[in-house]
Scaffold this active site. Structure first.
Site, PDB file in Angstrom:
ATOM      1  N   GLY A  73       3.709  -3.330   6.657  1.00 62.78           N
ATOM      2  CA  GLY A  73       3.652  -1.794   6.533  1.00 62.78           C
ATOM      3  C   GLY A  73       3.899  -1.257   5.292  1.00 62.78           C
ATOM      4  O   GLY A  73       3.613  -1.863   4.054  1.00 62.78           O
ATOM      5  N   LEU A  74       4.490  -0.231   5.349  1.00 66.90           N
ATOM      6  CA  LEU A  74       4.762   0.400   3.912  1.00 66.90           C
ATOM      7  C   LEU A  74       3.492   0.796   2.983  1.00 66.90           C
ATOM      8  O   LEU A  74       3.437   0.306   1.989  1.00 66.90           O
ATOM      9  CB  LEU A  74       5.660  -0.243   2.993  1.00 66.90           C
ATOM     10  CG  LEU A  74       7.378  -0.014   3.627  1.00 66.90           C
ATOM     11  CD1 LEU A  74       8.299  -0.611   2.898  1.00 66.90           C
ATOM     12  CD2 LEU A  74       7.655   1.464   3.633  1.00 66.90           C
ATOM     13  N   CYS A  75       2.357   1.238   3.657  1.00 69.00           N
ATOM     14  CA  CYS A  75       1.343   1.216   2.956  1.00 69.00           C
ATOM     15  C   CYS A  75       0.541   2.575   3.424  1.00 69.00           C
ATOM     16  O   CYS A  75      -0.815   2.967   3.592  1.00 69.00           O
ATOM     17  CB  CYS A  75       0.445   0.121   3.093  1.00 69.00           C
ATOM     18  SG  CYS A  75       0.141  -0.503   4.594  1.00 69.00           S
ATOM     19  N   GLY A  76       1.478   3.737   3.529  1.00 69.99           N
ATOM     20  CA  GLY A  76       0.931   4.787   3.858  1.00 69.99           C
ATOM     21  C   GLY A  76       0.400   5.025   5.358  1.00 69.99           C
ATOM     22  O   GLY A  76       0.812   4.354   6.163  1.00 69.99           O
ATOM     23  N   PHE A 111      -2.498   3.641   6.081  1.00 67.61           N
ATOM     24  CA  PHE A 111      -3.650   2.941   5.994  1.00 67.61           C
ATOM     25  C   PHE A 111      -3.767   2.252   7.406  1.00 67.61           C
ATOM     26  O   PHE A 111      -5.369   2.043   7.949  1.00 67.61           O
ATOM     27  CB  PHE A 111      -3.291   1.607   5.057  1.00 67.61           C
ATOM     28  CG  PHE A 111      -4.186   0.447   4.892  1.00 67.61           C
ATOM     29  CD1 PHE A 111      -5.288   0.316   4.251  1.00 67.61           C
ATOM     30  CD2 PHE A 111      -3.823  -0.771   5.724  1.00 67.61           C
ATOM     31  CE1 PHE A 111      -6.148  -0.508   4.138  1.00 67.61           C
ATOM     32  CE2 PHE A 111      -4.675  -1.649   5.598  1.00 67.61           C
ATOM     33  CZ  PHE A 111      -5.786  -1.648   4.969  1.00 67.61           C
TER      34      PHE A 111
END
Lengths: 295, 136
Positions: free
Chosen positions: A86-89, A91
Site C-alpha cells: 500500500g502507501l501509494c495513494g 493507485f
C-alpha cells in the site's frame, strides 16, 4: 489549549513520520527510475512483435488458430493487476473501483452465475476480491519483489491453459498504464482471444511476399505464445512503474503535509510557551506587589 | 575490404542488443542453420536456441548465444527477435553450469510434477551458453 509538553511530543512524532515518508519517496524514486527504464527498453520488442503478428495475420488465413478465433462467450476471466504494498495513494483504489464498475457494466450476468473468474496479480487486489462475492480463480502475490520474465510467462501460460481447456472464453486484463511519473491511466486490454486491429492487418496485407521457414502456420503457432508472454510482461512492467510513480507522488504529498503540520504545531507551541511565560511573569509581579503591600 | 552490408537489429524484451550495419548473419533456423547476406529476399523464420553469428562492416565476427525467437528480413534490413541474446563476455559461466546441472537433475528425476519440456529447454539454453563461451 494543549500543554507545552503535549505539543512538543506531537512535533517530534510528526517529524519522525516525515522522515519515513521522505525515505519512502527516495526509495520509490530510485525504483521508478529502474522500472521506467524497463518499460522503455521493452517497447522496441513490443513494436516489432506486433508488426510481425499483424503481418502474419494479415497475409494468411489464421482463423483456424484457436487462440485467435473468437468463441461464443460463456464465461470470462478478468486479470486484475494491482500492487502488493500500500502507501501509494489511490493507485489500487482507483483500479479496483474501475474493475468493479467494468464488471457491473459488462458482465453482471456472468458474475451472478459465477462465470466470472478473477485472477489477482498483487496482494491488494486479492484482499479486495476475496472478501467480496467474486470467484477468485488465481492469485499471484509477490511478483514485484523479483520481477523477471519467467513470472510473466507463468501467468500467461496459466491463462492460455485455462483458455484452451475452455474454462473461460475471453480473458481481459485491467491494469495501470505508465503514462508519466505523475500520471497513471487505467487500461482494459483483451488478452485472449488475440485480437489484431483490422487496420493494421489490412495495412500489412500483401505488402511483401515472404519466404517462410518452416511455414506460416507453424510460425504463427510459435509466435502467439511468445506474444502473449510478452504482453503479460509488458503489463507487469507498466503496472510496476505506475505503482512506483504513484507511491512517489503520494509520499511527496505526505512529506509536504507533514511540513505544514509541523509549522502549525510550532506556532501553537510558541504561543503556548509565550502564554506560560506571561502567566509566570504576572505571578511574580503579583507576588512582589503583595509583598510590598504587606511590607 | 569493402563488403555490401545490411541493417541488423537484434532485439530482446530487455533491450536492443545490437543495432548497426552488418555484412553477414548466420542463425540457427528450426530446419537447420542459414546465412543472410546483403539483399536477401523477404524472409520470415523461427530460430532455435543456438549461436547467432554476425560479421560487422569492419569484418569482425561476433557470436551471440540466442534463445528461441524469430527472424525477419525485409528491404535489406534484418530484425532478430529473441528472448535472450548474449555475447560471450556477458555470459555468466557459473550460472549456466548450475542451470545445466539443475536441468539434468530434473530430467533424471522420477517426479511426475517435473515439466520435462521446460527442463529440456533449460538444459539446451545452458549448454548453448557454455558452448559460446568456449568458442571465443
Amino acid at each position: 489549549m494543549a500543554t507545552l509538553r503535549e505539543v512538543r511530543t506531537r512535533i517530534i512524532g510528526v517529524k519522525k513520520t516525515q522522515k519515513i515518508t521522505k525515505a519512502m519517496k527516495m526509495v520509490a524514486a530510485a525504483k521508478l527510475r529502474r522500472a521506467q527504464a524497463g518499460v522503455i527498453a521493452a517497447r522496441p520488442y513490443a513494436r516489432k512483435m506486433m508488426d510481425l503478428l499483424c503481418h502474419l495475420v494479415g497475409s494468411l488465413d489464421v482463423s483456424s488458430n484457436s487462440l485467435i478465433l473468437p468463441r461464443e462467450i460463456g464465461s470470462i476471466a478478468l486479470v486484475v493487476v494491482t500492487s502488493d504494498r500500500g502507501l501509494c495513494g489511490a493507485f489500487n483504489t482507483n483500479l479496483l473501483r474501475a474493475a468493479v464498475e467494468h464488471v457491473e457494466k459488462q458482465y453482471a450476468v456472468e458474475n451472478k452465475r459465477g462465470n466470472l473468474k478473477v485472477f489477482c496479480v498483487g496482494r491488494k487486489g486479492f484482499e479486495f476480491f476475496s472478501r467480496r462475492q467474486y470467484n477468485v480463480a488465481g492469485k499471484h502475490i509477490g511478483v514485484y519483489n523479483n520481477l523477471v520474465f519467467g513470472q510473466a510467462q507463468m501467468i500467461a501460460r496459466q491463462l492460455v491453459d485455462g483458455y484452451m481447456k475452455e474454462e473461460f472464453d475471453k480473458v481481459e486484463v485491467i491494469y495501470n498504464e505508465f503514462k508519466s511519473v505523475a500520471q497513471q491511466r487505467i487500461v482494459i486490454d483483451q488478452f485472449l482471444p488475440v485480437s489484431v486491429s483490422s487496420e493494421d492487418a489490412a495495412l500489412a496485407k500483401g505488402s511483401v511476399n515472404y519466404i517462410y521457414e518452416p511455414n506460416p502456420i507453424e510460425i504463427v503457432n510459435a509466435l502467439l505464445p511468445k506474444h502473449l508472454d510478452f504482453q503479460m510482461w509488458r503489463v507487469l512492467l507498466e503496472s510496476n512503474a505506475s505503482e512506483q510513480g504513484a507511491r512517489m507522488a503520494a509520499m511527496d504529498n505526505a512529506t509536504e503535509n507533514a511540513n505544514e503540520m509541523i509549522s502549525m504545531l510550532q506556532l501553537a507551541y510558541n504561543k503556548a510557551r509565550q502564554a506560560s511565560i506571561t502567566k509566570e511573569l504576572l505571578e511574580v509581579v503579583g507576588g512582589a506587589e503583595a509583598l510590598k503591600k504587606t511590607g | 575490404m569493402y563488403e555490401k552490408s545490411f541493417k541488423l537489429e537484434i532485439v530482446t524484451p530487455k533491450k536492443i542488443v545490437f543495432k548497426d550495419k552488418a555484412t553477414s548473419l548466420s542463425a540457427p533456423g528450426v530446419q537447420g542453420g542459414f546465412q543472410i547476406l546483403h539483399s536477401h529476399a523477404p524472409f520470415l523464420a523461427t530460430v532455435e536456441i543456438g549461436e547467432t553469428k554476425m560479421k560487422d562492416s569492419e569484418g569482425r565476427d561476433t557470436i551471440f548465444a540466442t534463445s528461441g525467437g524469430f527472424l525477419e528480413v525485409k528491404n535489406n534490413s534484418v530484425v532478430v527477435l529473441v528472448e535472450t541474446a548474449e555475447r560471450a563476455p556477458e555470459i555468466d559461466v557459473r550460472r549456466a553450469e548450475e542451470a545445466k546441472d539443475r536441468a539434468i537433475q530434473r530430467l533424471h528425476s522420477k517426479d511426475h510434477d517435473v515439466n520435462l519440456g521446460r527442463a529440456r529447454l533449460a538444459m539446451l539454453r545452458a549448454m548453448n551458453r557454455l558452448r559460446v563461451v568456449v568458442k571465443v
